[in-house]
Design a protein around this motif. Sequence first.
Motif, PDB file in Angstrom:
ATOM      1  N   ASP A  69       0.817  -1.214   0.000  1.00  0.00           N
ATOM      2  CA  ASP A  69       0.000   0.000   0.000  1.00  0.00           C
ATOM      3  C   ASP A  69       0.850   1.263   0.000  1.00  0.00           C
ATOM      4  O   ASP A  69       0.413   2.309  -0.478  1.00  0.00           O
ATOM      5  CB  ASP A  69      -0.925   0.018   1.220  1.00  0.00           C
ATOM      6  CG  ASP A  69      -1.944  -1.103   1.184  1.00  0.00           C
ATOM      7  OD1 ASP A  69      -2.398  -1.444   0.075  1.00  0.00           O
ATOM      8  OD2 ASP A  69      -2.263  -1.636   2.258  1.00  0.00           O
ATOM      9  N   ARG A  70       2.052   1.174   0.576  1.00  0.00           N
ATOM     10  CA  ARG A  70       2.950   2.337   0.650  1.00  0.00           C
ATOM     11  C   ARG A  70       4.284   1.937   0.014  1.00  0.00           C
ATOM     12  O   ARG A  70       5.237   1.599   0.702  1.00  0.00           O
ATOM     13  CB  ARG A  70       3.146   2.762   2.104  1.00  0.00           C
ATOM     14  CG  ARG A  70       1.871   3.124   2.836  1.00  0.00           C
ATOM     15  CD  ARG A  70       2.181   3.636   4.240  1.00  0.00           C
ATOM     16  NE  ARG A  70       2.826   2.598   5.043  1.00  0.00           N
ATOM     17  CZ  ARG A  70       2.172   1.701   5.780  1.00  0.00           C
ATOM     18  NH1 ARG A  70       0.860   1.693   5.808  1.00  0.00           N
ATOM     19  NH2 ARG A  70       2.841   0.793   6.489  1.00  0.00           N
ATOM     20  N   THR A  71       4.318   1.960  -1.304  1.00  0.00           N
ATOM     21  CA  THR A  71       5.483   1.436  -2.017  1.00  0.00           C
ATOM     22  C   THR A  71       6.740   2.270  -1.794  1.00  0.00           C
ATOM     23  O   THR A  71       7.852   1.786  -2.022  1.00  0.00           O
ATOM     24  CB  THR A  71       5.198   1.358  -3.523  1.00  0.00           C
ATOM     25  OG1 THR A  71       4.791   2.639  -4.012  1.00  0.00           O
ATOM     26  CG2 THR A  71       4.100   0.341  -3.805  1.00  0.00           C
ATOM     27  N   TYR A  72       6.594   3.519  -1.383  1.00  0.00           N
ATOM     28  CA  TYR A  72       7.747   4.355  -1.046  1.00  0.00           C
ATOM     29  C   TYR A  72       7.949   4.456   0.464  1.00  0.00           C
ATOM     30  O   TYR A  72       8.803   5.208   0.931  1.00  0.00           O
ATOM     31  CB  TYR A  72       7.582   5.771  -1.614  1.00  0.00           C
ATOM     32  CG  TYR A  72       8.007   5.899  -3.053  1.00  0.00           C
ATOM     33  CD1 TYR A  72       9.303   5.582  -3.454  1.00  0.00           C
ATOM     34  CD2 TYR A  72       7.118   6.364  -4.014  1.00  0.00           C
ATOM     35  CE1 TYR A  72       9.698   5.716  -4.774  1.00  0.00           C
ATOM     36  CE2 TYR A  72       7.506   6.508  -5.341  1.00  0.00           C
ATOM     37  CZ  TYR A  72       8.786   6.174  -5.709  1.00  0.00           C
ATOM     38  OH  TYR A  72       9.170   6.314  -7.028  1.00  0.00           O
ATOM     39  N   GLY A  73       7.144   3.731   1.224  1.00  0.00           N
ATOM     40  CA  GLY A  73       7.245   3.837   2.666  1.00  0.00           C
ATOM     41  C   GLY A  73       6.812   5.221   3.136  1.00  0.00           C
ATOM     42  O   GLY A  73       5.851   5.792   2.615  1.00  0.00           O
ATOM     43  N   PHE A  74       7.539   5.756   4.113  1.00  0.00           N
ATOM     44  CA  PHE A  74       7.223   7.088   4.652  1.00  0.00           C
ATOM     45  C   PHE A  74       8.374   8.068   4.404  1.00  0.00           C
ATOM     46  O   PHE A  74       8.603   8.977   5.194  1.00  0.00           O
ATOM     47  CB  PHE A  74       6.947   7.002   6.156  1.00  0.00           C
ATOM     48  CG  PHE A  74       5.612   6.408   6.496  1.00  0.00           C
ATOM     49  CD1 PHE A  74       4.462   7.183   6.481  1.00  0.00           C
ATOM     50  CD2 PHE A  74       5.513   5.064   6.823  1.00  0.00           C
ATOM     51  CE1 PHE A  74       3.233   6.623   6.802  1.00  0.00           C
ATOM     52  CE2 PHE A  74       4.282   4.496   7.144  1.00  0.00           C
ATOM     53  CZ  PHE A  74       3.142   5.280   7.139  1.00  0.00           C
ATOM     54  N   LEU A  75       9.093   7.886   3.296  1.00  0.00           N
ATOM     55  CA  LEU A  75      10.240   8.747   3.032  1.00  0.00           C
ATOM     56  C   LEU A  75       9.838  10.218   2.896  1.00  0.00           C
ATOM     57  O   LEU A  75      10.627  11.112   3.206  1.00  0.00           O
ATOM     58  CB  LEU A  75      10.956   8.278   1.758  1.00  0.00           C
ATOM     59  CG  LEU A  75      11.755   6.968   1.900  1.00  0.00           C
ATOM     60  CD1 LEU A  75      12.257   6.503   0.551  1.00  0.00           C
ATOM     61  CD2 LEU A  75      12.912   7.154   2.864  1.00  0.00           C
ATOM     62  N   ARG A  76       8.622  10.471   2.442  1.00  0.00           N
ATOM     63  CA  ARG A  76       8.173  11.858   2.290  1.00  0.00           C
ATOM     64  C   ARG A  76       7.791  12.497   3.625  1.00  0.00           C
ATOM     65  O   ARG A  76       7.558  13.706   3.701  1.00  0.00           O
ATOM     66  CB  ARG A  76       6.965  11.924   1.350  1.00  0.00           C
ATOM     67  CG  ARG A  76       7.359  12.085  -0.132  1.00  0.00           C
ATOM     68  CD  ARG A  76       7.729  13.535  -0.416  1.00  0.00           C
ATOM     69  NE  ARG A  76       8.360  13.684  -1.702  1.00  0.00           N
ATOM     70  CZ  ARG A  76       7.710  13.916  -2.838  1.00  0.00           C
ATOM     71  NH1 ARG A  76       6.398  13.982  -2.844  1.00  0.00           N
ATOM     72  NH2 ARG A  76       8.381  14.073  -3.959  1.00  0.00           N
ATOM     73  N   ALA A  77       7.727  11.700   4.694  1.00  0.00           N
ATOM     74  CA  ALA A  77       7.328  12.236   5.996  1.00  0.00           C
ATOM     75  C   ALA A  77       8.265  13.354   6.438  1.00  0.00           C
ATOM     76  O   ALA A  77       7.839  14.342   7.045  1.00  0.00           O
ATOM     77  CB  ALA A  77       7.306  11.124   7.042  1.00  0.00           C
TER      78      ALA A  77
END
Length: 301
Positions: A69-77
């Motif tokens: 569901d979150r293919t980039y993880g939370f890197l944009r956090a």
Amino acid sequence: MAHMHRDNGKSLKLALIITTVFFLVELAGGFISGSLALISDAGHMFSDVLALLLSLGALTLATQLPTKDRTYGFLRAEIFAALINALLLIAVSTGILWEAYLRVQNPAPVQGLLMGVVAVSGLVANIAVAFLLHGSHNLNVRSAFLHVVGDAISSVAVIAAAIWISLTGQTLADPILSGIIAVMIMFSAARILHETLLILLQFTPRSVDFDVVVADMASVAGVSGVHHVHIWSLSSDINILDAHVYSCERDAGKIEGMKREIKKRLENYHIRHSTLEFECEECSDCEIVEPVHNSLEGHDD
């Protein structure tokens, strides 16, 4: 990457402890001495506390593995944390400017000596925290670092104002200095806000020359042209590129060799994540960018 996150996380935790302690010291000292400048400095330090909390939380989220569901993880956090930090700084600065205006209209007594002693302790804390956060390339950590640097500068100014008030008794220096501090905070916030918006809007990173990158890709032996080029930043230290590469080469092994060479060259521009689609026919909806041609046409697709 994981080692870098651990180092940043350790520095942020220690910085958070130091900043919280000295925020309480400055706040108490400001109320006791009656210094708006000291209270303003404490307010700035409180924004440092929130900034460090946001940065630490974002850094923790960024280390979580991607999912379906979150293919980039939370890197944009971390980028959102930097954005919130910048907006918080602007809000704090606005409040300080308003209170400074009221103090200019109605000057209040200030205990210069106590004001100076507390400001010196705050400066020591800021220098320690700035040392911990200095040198990181992470935009999120840099935003927290700028919070602290701005606070250190304001502490120096508060010390100077405390000396002036102690020597002359002119308390008007207190609100005037507060206004100057607020303007300085706004400038640092504007820089961070600008950088975060560029990343969120997926602009080409400022450290990357679009034309040079495309020309370098197109100069690889066997490449006839490059188009549909997009370069953006996922986070402050991760640049991404995707592009179509036009080549008449039919040999799969040679195409793989071209791909490896392009990716190797992209690392020179700190682009370590790239998606390259090789085509043996020209796209019907775009123009091929030849090695010697200007490549901006493909950037707007």
